[in-house]
Design a protein around this motif. Structure first.
Motif, PDB file in Angstrom:
ATOM      1  N   ILE A 216       0.841  -1.207   0.000  1.00  0.00           N
ATOM      2  CA  ILE A 216       0.000   0.000   0.000  1.00  0.00           C
ATOM      3  C   ILE A 216       0.877   1.258   0.000  1.00  0.00           C
ATOM      4  O   ILE A 216       0.551   2.253  -0.649  1.00  0.00           O
ATOM      5  N   HIS A 217       1.989   1.192   0.716  1.00  0.00           N
ATOM      6  CA  HIS A 217       2.852   2.383   0.792  1.00  0.00           C
ATOM      7  C   HIS A 217       3.945   2.376  -0.263  1.00  0.00           C
ATOM      8  O   HIS A 217       4.676   3.356  -0.383  1.00  0.00           O
ATOM      9  N   GLY A 218       4.094   1.299  -0.999  1.00  0.00           N
ATOM     10  CA  GLY A 218       5.133   1.212  -2.035  1.00  0.00           C
ATOM     11  C   GLY A 218       6.505   1.019  -1.429  1.00  0.00           C
ATOM     12  O   GLY A 218       7.114  -0.030  -1.559  1.00  0.00           O
ATOM     13  N   ARG A 219       6.980   2.043  -0.758  1.00  0.00           N
ATOM     14  CA  ARG A 219       8.240   1.985  -0.003  1.00  0.00           C
ATOM     15  C   ARG A 219       7.941   2.521   1.387  1.00  0.00           C
ATOM     16  O   ARG A 219       7.255   3.525   1.523  1.00  0.00           O
ATOM     17  N   ILE A 220       8.481   1.853   2.396  1.00  0.00           N
ATOM     18  CA  ILE A 220       8.138   2.268   3.763  1.00  0.00           C
ATOM     19  C   ILE A 220       9.287   1.944   4.709  1.00  0.00           C
ATOM     20  O   ILE A 220       9.965   0.920   4.540  1.00  0.00           O
ATOM     21  N   SER A 221       9.507   2.832   5.670  1.00  0.00           N
ATOM     22  CA  SER A 221      10.567   2.571   6.655  1.00  0.00           C
ATOM     23  C   SER A 221      10.033   1.622   7.724  1.00  0.00           C
ATOM     24  O   SER A 221       8.820   1.487   7.897  1.00  0.00           O
ATOM     25  N   ARG A 222      10.949   0.991   8.438  1.00  0.00           N
ATOM     26  CA  ARG A 222      10.541   0.069   9.513  1.00  0.00           C
ATOM     27  C   ARG A 222       9.715   0.794  10.570  1.00  0.00           C
ATOM     28  O   ARG A 222       8.748   0.261  11.090  1.00  0.00           O
ATOM     29  N   ARG A 223      10.135   2.008  10.889  1.00  0.00           N
ATOM     30  CA  ARG A 223       9.434   2.754  11.933  1.00  0.00           C
ATOM     31  C   ARG A 223       7.976   3.006  11.518  1.00  0.00           C
ATOM     32  O   ARG A 223       7.055   2.840  12.310  1.00  0.00           O
ATOM     33  N   HIS A 224       7.807   3.388  10.260  1.00  0.00           N
ATOM     34  CA  HIS A 224       6.448   3.632   9.781  1.00  0.00           C
ATOM     35  C   HIS A 224       5.639   2.343   9.706  1.00  0.00           C
ATOM     36  O   HIS A 224       4.438   2.335   9.992  1.00  0.00           O
ATOM     37  N   LEU A 225       6.311   1.274   9.329  1.00  0.00           N
ATOM     38  CA  LEU A 225       5.618  -0.019   9.236  1.00  0.00           C
ATOM     39  C   LEU A 225       5.084  -0.432  10.612  1.00  0.00           C
ATOM     40  O   LEU A 225       3.938  -0.882  10.743  1.00  0.00           O
ATOM     41  N   ILE A 226       5.909  -0.252  11.618  1.00  0.00           N
ATOM     42  CA  ILE A 226       5.493  -0.607  12.986  1.00  0.00           C
ATOM     43  C   ILE A 226       4.350   0.296  13.429  1.00  0.00           C
ATOM     44  O   ILE A 226       3.404  -0.153  14.071  1.00  0.00           O
ATOM     45  N   ARG A 227       4.429   1.551  13.026  1.00  0.00           N
ATOM     46  CA  ARG A 227       3.340   2.471  13.402  1.00  0.00           C
ATOM     47  C   ARG A 227       2.021   2.050  12.735  1.00  0.00           C
ATOM     48  O   ARG A 227       0.955   2.155  13.327  1.00  0.00           O
ATOM     49  N   CYS A 228       2.129   1.593  11.496  1.00  0.00           N
ATOM     50  CA  CYS A 228       0.936   1.130  10.769  1.00  0.00           C
ATOM     51  C   CYS A 228       0.298  -0.075  11.436  1.00  0.00           C
ATOM     52  O   CYS A 228      -0.914  -0.142  11.581  1.00  0.00           O
ATOM     53  N   LEU A 229       1.129  -1.037  11.760  1.00  0.00           N
ATOM     54  CA  LEU A 229       0.595  -2.332  12.206  1.00  0.00           C
ATOM     55  C   LEU A 229       0.462  -2.426  13.722  1.00  0.00           C
ATOM     56  O   LEU A 229      -0.298  -3.257  14.214  1.00  0.00           O
ATOM     57  N   GLY A 230       1.220  -1.615  14.430  1.00  0.00           N
ATOM     58  CA  GLY A 230       1.265  -1.770  15.882  1.00  0.00           C
ATOM     59  C   GLY A 230       2.138  -2.981  16.178  1.00  0.00           C
ATOM     60  O   GLY A 230       2.016  -4.004  15.509  1.00  0.00           O
ATOM     61  N   ASP A 231       3.040  -2.854  17.127  1.00  0.00           N
ATOM     62  CA  ASP A 231       3.977  -3.960  17.350  1.00  0.00           C
ATOM     63  C   ASP A 231       4.318  -4.072  18.822  1.00  0.00           C
ATOM     64  O   ASP A 231       5.478  -3.976  19.223  1.00  0.00           O
TER      65      ASP A 231
END
Lengths: 387, 283
Positions: A323-338
């Protein structure tokens, strides 16, 4: 008869049939057994990869963009109320920012100075909640709206080369993050479009992001119906890939026996994916007694790498990356919750399996697995790319 | 005619000769049917968990059909082996069985008939999330007499089919992968309700579990002690129901805290709050 066979194979599932056919034909294509061929040396592979990235986009893609922009501009000049934006969709792995600037500057005749690019393609901020401010700030730098009749001065553009009126947003997907408050910048852009009818906006977006934004922010109602890049065929890919300057002449020896259409099918008609599959299938032919200076490269395959078994969280993770095409780990964790560190752990696993790739801190899906991941997500009820 | 002779005549008219070979064949048929039922149950469960989600319900829902086919085939074979199936005999057998069942096996047969009716009416299918009485869970088994529910507490509850005659059955997904999840939030009367509605909608849209093809709605209700907001949305897979609800609450609470939204201030000793449905599924 052909129609009957076609319907039967469609009933069996096109991909199964293609896989079977590919498996049956794979040994005949290159005419070489595995023992005679070895993997590409890393320096040569890197050089070829760099050259592919610096290639101009395939002509069919550039032509589609140019035609769409010229028609959009024409329509806008004739009917301003028809909308002042054109959205161009591409696969998340396609470097749409390069593609748009290639097409608009090299083919459509826009000078670099004619194109206003207020937002670069890599400007997703660490804190997504500050992105609306970034967007507002960027738009403050746009040329002021001419006084008087807003619609009286729309003759500039490609052919004339007069006053610049074309604003390029190369990657809409970089302006949002899937979190609460994460797509407010899209609303800022939408209101800017309404407030600036004197400008024509060309917006690039990845198809998965567009599907998402259309669901949550009614993107199509705001920006108009998008134009998709064409699905490339074997005839488009062959001249494009063989135009690589660093390619040893020996590769051309087996270009006729190589199944370019099969490559296009596996790549779902996407140039970046096709290039990676093709590069992945290149092998060095063993020279008898070490004779010859230049390595003889042979294109084998084409074939996709097999996708390891995914667990539930992997699919959510891959969906977020696409969905984001390219995404940083920090943003990925923010998206999914970890809360329990599972996203971080599964990201590492996906990287080790080659399903995800990194560029610095940025994660993206490997082109060699894209097709299988897209099918897997669709089969698992995920909201996938728009057609 | 003496009674003993009459009974003997009925018996010979009704039943075929009993031989060891027939008994052996019958035993083998029952064994095969039992094995077949077990195999069908195991293989459909295994296959449904291996395939992509969109085929899961399809495979699970085929289980009762396969069982019914095995059962009908076996019973037909056994009847054909041991009974002389003339019109008169069928009437006699049906009458005898009806009387026997009316007294001895009423509930059992009622359940079997309810199970057959349920196959056609489909108030529940394997894979559905249903509530019967106080029991809520995923239906994991469809037997001759009863169904089995897998509850959120990891219990297996067996419920006879004949409950469908008298009990209301709430089916959350009726064969679909998605089912609505309703999550309640409560706030003080003074808060800005538009902000809460926006946050709740965005919480649903931003959750990775949300099925974006289906609607997201927020409804409000006033109480003397505060305002209730009910977020209604759908997960990609109803199996994620409780994880999904937790994710929605976690996201929303982060945003509520950022906006400083006040929760209701209940007086000490205020009784517990129940949602409007009155039958909350608490996981």
């Amino acid at each position: 008869m052909k129609a009957i066979i076609g319907s039967v194979t469609a009933g069996l599932g096109g991909s199964w049939w293609r896989s079977l056919r590919r498996w049956l034909q794979s040994s005949q294509k290159s005419g070489f057994s595995d023992g005679e061929l070895s993997d590409l040396p890393a320096p040569l592979r890197n050089r070829l990869q760099q050259d592919i990235e610096s290639l101009l986009a395939p002509e069919a893609s550039r032509t589609t963009i140019c035609t769409a922009v010229q028609e959009g501009l024409k329509r806008w000049r004739q009917q301003p109320q028809a909308g002042n934006a054109l959205v161009i969709l591409a696969n998340p792995l396609e470097p749409l920012d390069h593609l748009l600037s290639d097409a608009l500057s090299a083919d459509a005749g826009f000078r670099a100075s004619d194109l206003i690019t207020p937002l670069a393609a890599d400007q997703r901020r660490d804190d997504p909640l500050t992105m609306p401010e970034l967007v507002r700030e960027a738009f403050r730098a746009l040329p002021a709206m001419p006084s008087g009749d807003n619609n009286s001065d729309k003759d500039g553009g490609a052919e004339g080369g007069e006053q610049a009126r074309l604003v390029l947003i190369p990657a809409l997907d970089m302006l949002f993050l899937r979190c609460i408050g994460g797509w407010e910048s899209i609303e800022v852009l939408r209101s800017e479009l309404v407030q600036r009818p004197d400008l024509f906006w060309v917006i690039g977006c990845n198809r998965w992001a567009w599907s998402f934004l259309d669901a949550v922010a009614q993107a199509e109602a705001c920006f108009g119906a998008p134009v998709s890049l064409p699905r490339l065929g074997g005839d488009d890919l062959k001249p494009w890939l063989l135009s690589l300057e660093s390619l040893p002449p020996a590769v051309e020896a087996n270009t006729d026996s190589f199944d370019w259409q099969e490559l296009a099918d596996l790549a779902k008609g996407v140039s970046t994916i096709a290039a990676r599959i093709w590069l992945d299938g290149l092998r060095v032919e063993e020279q008898p007694n070490g004779a010859g200076d230049e390595p003889r490269l042979i294109a084998t395959g084409p074939a996709l790498r097999s996708l390891p078994s995914l667990v539930g969280i992997d699919r959510y993770l891959l969906h977020a990356v696409l969905i984001h095409g390219r995404i940083s780990r920090r943003h990925l964790i923010r998206c999914l919750g970890d809360a329990d560190g599972r996203v971080e752990a599964r990201t590492q696993w996906l990287l080790r399996q080659g399903i995800l790739e990194t560029r610095g801190d940025i994660l993206m899906v490997s082109p060699l697995h894209y097709g299988q991941i897209a099918s897997d997500l669709a089969n698992n009820n995920f909201f996938v790319e728009s057609a | 005619m003496p009674i003993a002779q009459l009974n003997s005549s009925v018996f010979t008219d009704l039943f075929t000769d009993l031989t060891l070979a027939k008994l052996l064949r019958a035993a083998i048929a029952i064994g095969i049917a039992y094995g077949g039922m077990w195999l069908v149950e195991v293989s459909t469960t295994w296959a449904s968990e291996k395939v992509a989600r969109r085929f899961r319900m399809l495979i699970k829902q085929s289980l009762p059909l396969w069982k019914a086919i095995i059962l009908i085939t076996t019973i037909s074979y056994l009847l054909q082996q041991f009974l002389k199936l003339s019109q008169t005999n069928l009437l006699a057998i049906t009458g005898t069985i009806a009387i026997a069942l009316a007294f001895a096996l009423k509930d059992y047969v009622s359940s079997i008939i309810a199970g057959i009716v349920a196959l056609f009416e489909a108030p529940y299918r394997v894979g559905d999330r249903i509530q019967i009485g106080d029991h809520y869970g995923e239906m994991v088994g469809y037997g001759l007499r009863a169904i089995q529910l897998h509850t959120p507490d990891d219990n297996i509850v067996t419920i006879p089919h004949n409950k469908t005659w008298t009990e209301a059955i709430a089916n959350a997904n009726t064969g679909a992968l998605e089912a609505q999840v309703a999550t309640d939030f409560y706030f003080d009367h003074q808060i800005e309700s538009d902000i809460v509605i926006t946050i709740l909608r965005q919480a649903a849209y931003s959750s990775p579990y949300t099925q974006l093809r289906l609607p997201v709605t927020v409804i409000m209700r006033e109480y003397p002690w505060g305002t209730q907001f009910k977020l209604r949305c759908y997960p990609l897979d109803i199996r994620d129901e409780f994880t999904y609800r937790t994710d929605l609450i976690r996201r929303s609470k982060q945003a509520f805290r950022r906006h400083g939204l006040a929760y209701p201030n209940l007086p000490a000793g205020w009784p517990g709050i129940r949602g409007e449905s009155g039958s909350e599924r608490d996981g």
